[in-house]
Write an enzyme that holds these catalytic residues in place. Structure first.
Site, short mmCIF file in Angstrom:
data_model
loop_
_atom_site.label_atom_id
_atom_site.label_comp_id
_atom_site.label_asym_id
_atom_site.label_seq_id
_atom_site.Cartn_x
_atom_site.Cartn_y
_atom_site.Cartn_z
CG ASP A 22 8.05 -2.12 -6.43
OD1 ASP A 22 9.04 -2.87 -6.30
OD2 ASP A 22 7.09 -2.39 -7.18
CG ASN A 24 15.41 -0.05 -4.41
OD1 ASN A 24 15.13 1.09 -4.75
ND2 ASN A 24 15.46 -0.41 -3.14
CG HIS A 39 18.39 -3.29 -2.73
ND1 HIS A 39 17.04 -3.07 -2.84
CD2 HIS A 39 18.61 -4.59 -3.10
CE1 HIS A 39 16.44 -4.19 -3.25
NE2 HIS A 39 17.38 -5.12 -3.42
CB SER A 67 7.71 -8.23 2.28
OG SER A 67 8.25 -9.11 1.31
CB THR A 68 7.08 -12.29 5.64
OG1 THR A 68 5.90 -12.10 4.84
CG2 THR A 68 6.88 -11.63 6.99
NE ARG A 73 13.02 -9.45 -3.31
CZ ARG A 73 12.97 -8.14 -3.55
NH1 ARG A 73 14.03 -7.40 -3.33
NH2 ARG A 73 11.85 -7.59 -3.98
CG LEU A 133 9.23 11.54 10.74
CD1 LEU A 133 7.87 11.68 10.09
CD2 LEU A 133 10.32 11.49 9.67
NE ARG A 190 4.04 -1.50 -5.60
CZ ARG A 190 3.98 -2.77 -5.28
NH1 ARG A 190 2.98 -3.23 -4.58
NH2 ARG A 190 4.94 -3.60 -5.66
CB ILE A 197 -2.07 -3.37 -1.21
CG1 ILE A 197 -3.16 -2.44 -1.77
CG2 ILE A 197 -1.75 -2.99 0.23
CD1 ILE A 197 -2.73 -0.99 -1.91
#
Length: 247
Positions: A22, A24, A39, A67-68, A73, A133, A190, A197
């Site tokens: 979170d 950007n 971004h 996110s959905t 945006r 990873l 976060r 959340i």
């Protein structure tokens, strides 16, 4: 000054780290730029954190990328994010191979442009055999979408007779989630100072350790990750038990 990396106990690493990336937009605003500028700079933090997690031996890294709700945006920002995302994934695929990183996505990726779906699928297929990873991007993802889809699929299986509702357990539900076969996060980070959340991995983080930092995502680098892990290792994880029970 010594790095916090030296304080990390490699025997007690979080196996799975999830991050809500979170800040950007606010970072770009502070620099007098448009949101997409934030971004673009956030991509460098993704690269550095992925490399740092790989070097430490973390097994899973999940990044909340889109996110959905982000579909609402401004269209130019959404289009720019989609192009930035797939361009960088393609560019990083050879590095993933070099570092033995497996790439995958979770979320409603069917909503993404067909070209973006194909390019993401190519990277997933090309890195599927890697054993280091696992880098997971949560794309067009939200927990409410995920749980709704799981309920819909379970209902369909009950209706067609392949699932007995009397046998449903927590494990059953987990097998209908997008994170099937992925361990729950040990540590959720976060950035940007927000303490919520935001509809991310709600089922999976039931017993995750939560870590919040004021640092905006484009400024979140290796030392910030090490600080979060050191803090995580200072905690006692009881999973509902008493301290005496886990000794």
């Amino acid at each position: 000054m010594s790095s916090l990396k030296e304080q990390i106990n490699r025997e007690r690493l979080p196996q799975h780290i999830a991050i809500i990336m979170d800040g950007n937009g606010r970072w770009a605003k502070r620099h007098g730029k448009e949101r997409l500028y934030g971004h673009y700079n956030g991509v460098e933090s993704v690269r550095k954190i992925t490399e740092a997690a790989t070097a430490l031996g973390v097994k899973y890294l999940t990044l909340y990328t889109f996110s959905t709700e982000n579909w609402d945006r401004p269209q130019d920002e959404v289009d720019g994010l989609m192009e930035l995302l797939v361009d960088n994934i393609e560019k990083e695929t050879p590095t993933f191979h070099k570092n033995n990183i497996r790439f995958m996505t979770i979320g409603d990726t069917a909503r993404m442009p067909a070209n973006a779906q194909r390019r993401l699928r190519d990277c997933t297929d090309e890195t599927a055999a890697n054993t280091g990873l696992t880098l997971i991007l949560a794309l067009s993802y939200s927990s409410r979408w995920e749980l709704t889809e799981a309920a819909r699929q379970m209902g369909a299986d009950v209706k067609n007779g392949t699932l007995d509702p009397e046998t449903i357990t927590e494990k059953t539900i987990g097998n209908y989630l997008t994170t099937k076969n992925i361990p729950d996060p040990d540590l959720l980070i976060r950035t940007s100072g927000e303490i919520r959340i935001s509809n991310f991995l709600l089922w999976q983080i039931a017993y995750s350790e939560l870590y919040f930092t004021e640092t905006l995502w484009p400024d979140f680098k290796e030392e910030d990750l090490y600080k979060a892990i050191v803090d995580y290792q200072s905690r006692e994880r009881r999973f509902g038990k008493t301290s005496e029970q886990i000794i």
